[in-house]
Design a protein around this motif. Structure first.
Motif, PDB file in Angstrom:
ATOM      1  N   ILE A 120       0.836  -1.195   0.000  1.00 43.18           N
ATOM      2  CA  ILE A 120       0.000   0.000   0.000  1.00 43.18           C
ATOM      3  C   ILE A 120       0.875   1.251   0.000  1.00 43.18           C
ATOM      4  N   TYR A 121       1.932   1.204   0.793  1.00 42.28           N
ATOM      5  CA  TYR A 121       2.860   2.342   0.895  1.00 42.28           C
ATOM      6  C   TYR A 121       3.488   2.649  -0.470  1.00 42.28           C
ATOM      7  N   PHE A 122       3.945   1.623  -1.163  1.00 42.40           N
ATOM      8  CA  PHE A 122       4.566   1.805  -2.468  1.00 42.40           C
ATOM      9  C   PHE A 122       3.579   2.424  -3.457  1.00 42.40           C
ATOM     10  N   ALA A 123       2.334   1.940  -3.427  1.00 46.16           N
ATOM     11  CA  ALA A 123       1.307   2.475  -4.320  1.00 46.16           C
ATOM     12  C   ALA A 123       0.998   3.932  -3.992  1.00 46.16           C
ATOM     13  N   VAL A 124       0.988   4.268  -2.707  1.00 43.13           N
ATOM     14  CA  VAL A 124       0.750   5.652  -2.285  1.00 43.13           C
ATOM     15  C   VAL A 124       1.861   6.562  -2.797  1.00 43.13           C
ATOM     16  N   VAL A 125       3.099   6.092  -2.726  1.00 43.50           N
ATOM     17  CA  VAL A 125       4.237   6.872  -3.224  1.00 43.50           C
ATOM     18  C   VAL A 125       4.079   7.141  -4.724  1.00 43.50           C
ATOM     19  N   LEU A 126       3.582   6.149  -5.462  1.00 49.24           N
ATOM     20  CA  LEU A 126       3.377   6.332  -6.896  1.00 49.24           C
ATOM     21  C   LEU A 126       2.284   7.351  -7.180  1.00 49.24           C
ATOM     22  N   TYR A 127       1.276   7.368  -6.330  1.00 48.48           N
ATOM     23  CA  TYR A 127       0.137   8.256  -6.538  1.00 48.48           C
ATOM     24  C   TYR A 127       0.369   9.680  -6.029  1.00 48.48           C
ATOM     25  N   ILE A 128       1.260   9.842  -5.067  1.00 50.44           N
ATOM     26  CA  ILE A 128       1.370  11.126  -4.373  1.00 50.44           C
ATOM     27  C   ILE A 128       1.760  12.271  -5.300  1.00 50.44           C
ATOM     28  N   PHE A 129       2.611  12.000  -6.284  1.00 47.82           N
ATOM     29  CA  PHE A 129       3.050  13.068  -7.190  1.00 47.82           C
ATOM     30  C   PHE A 129       1.944  13.485  -8.166  1.00 47.82           C
ATOM     31  N   PRO A 130       1.250  12.527  -8.829  1.00 47.64           N
ATOM     32  CA  PRO A 130       0.104  12.928  -9.656  1.00 47.64           C
ATOM     33  C   PRO A 130      -0.966  13.646  -8.833  1.00 47.64           C
ATOM     34  N   MET A 131      -1.182  13.170  -7.606  1.00 47.59           N
ATOM     35  CA  MET A 131      -2.167  13.789  -6.729  1.00 47.59           C
ATOM     36  C   MET A 131      -1.775  15.239  -6.419  1.00 47.59           C
ATOM     37  N   TYR A 132      -0.502  15.444  -6.156  1.00 50.87           N
ATOM     38  CA  TYR A 132      -0.027  16.774  -5.766  1.00 50.87           C
ATOM     39  C   TYR A 132      -0.223  17.799  -6.883  1.00 50.87           C
ATOM     40  N   VAL A 133       0.085  17.418  -8.123  1.00 50.91           N
ATOM     41  CA  VAL A 133      -0.001  18.376  -9.220  1.00 50.91           C
ATOM     42  C   VAL A 133      -1.412  18.506  -9.772  1.00 50.91           C
ATOM     43  N   HIS A 134      -2.320  17.639  -9.328  1.00 51.24           N
ATOM     44  CA  HIS A 134      -3.687  17.656  -9.860  1.00 51.24           C
ATOM     45  C   HIS A 134      -4.676  18.333  -8.918  1.00 51.24           C
TER      46      HIS A 134
END
Length: 209
Positions: A120-134
């Motif tokens: 879950i942590y790894f998936a969150v790390v992948l999502y955090i950058f798209p989430m931040y810029v969106h």
């Protein structure tokens, strides 16, 4: 398709390759400028800000200007998010090592829960950058939203992980690509998948101009 059409296709392809190379070099250089520790997270956010524009069809944006502006504006918050993620990752790793090396069988079984948490942590790390810029949120809200999407959109989460692995395979086969398009290619793939998982009814207010 005539000869002229082929020439234009090749021109478009070479233009895209040059953009990808430029973005990747900016990512590496600005990570180093921030001494890596303080430069990696804002540089990665800046890279995703550019690829987000591309995914939305804004392919003629000034790559350097967009990158630098996002890097500067996201420096503090992304380092804070990066610090939180780094501490959580270290905590999970220490717990995993502890439960794997313990002599108590009952405790050793807990390592499976830690492995799931690391997934879950790894998936969150992948999502955090798209989430931040969106989206535009408070710091902890980015983490909360990322966890919700990871758990609520399992298909997209799997696609993010598989996409990351495929990029890794390609880069492993041609190591020289690490310098040229490793980061930009990965961010483009992840941004495209992430955009499919974001709620369509939400206004995109996280764009950093």
């Amino acid at each position: 398709m005539g000869f002229e059409g082929i020439v234009w296709k090749l021109y478009d392809l070479s233009n895209w390759i040059m953009k990808m190379i430029l973005l990747n070099i900016l990512w590496i250089v600005f990570s180093i400028i921030g001494l890596v520790i303080f430069g990696f997270f804002p540089a990665t956010a800046a890279m995703f800000a550019v690829t987000r524009k591309w995914v939305l069809g804004e392919t003629d944006i000034p790559v350097y200007k967009t990158f630098v502006k996002t890097y500067k504006s996201s420096f503090t918050q992304m380092n804070l998010i990066g610090g939180i993620l780094s501490i959580l990752g270290l905590f999970l790793y220490i717990d995993l090592r502890f439960f794997q090396t313990t002599e108590y069988i009952l405790l050793s079984f807990l390592s499976f829960f830690i492995i799931f948490a690391m997934f879950i942590y790894f998936a969150v790390v992948l999502y955090i950058f798209p989430m931040y810029v969106h989206f535009e949120c408070k710091t902890l809200e980015y983490l909360k939203r990322s966890i919700i999407i990871v758990l609520g959109k399992p298909i997209h989460t799997i696609m993010m992980i598989v996409g990351s692995y495929l990029v890794y395979v390609v880069i492993s086969m041609i190591p020289v690509l690490v310098v040229f398009i490793s980061g930009s290619l990965l961010s483009l793939v992840l941004m495209w998948i992430a955009m499919k998982s974001f709620p369509r009814y939400e206004i995109k207010v996280g764009e950093i101009e």
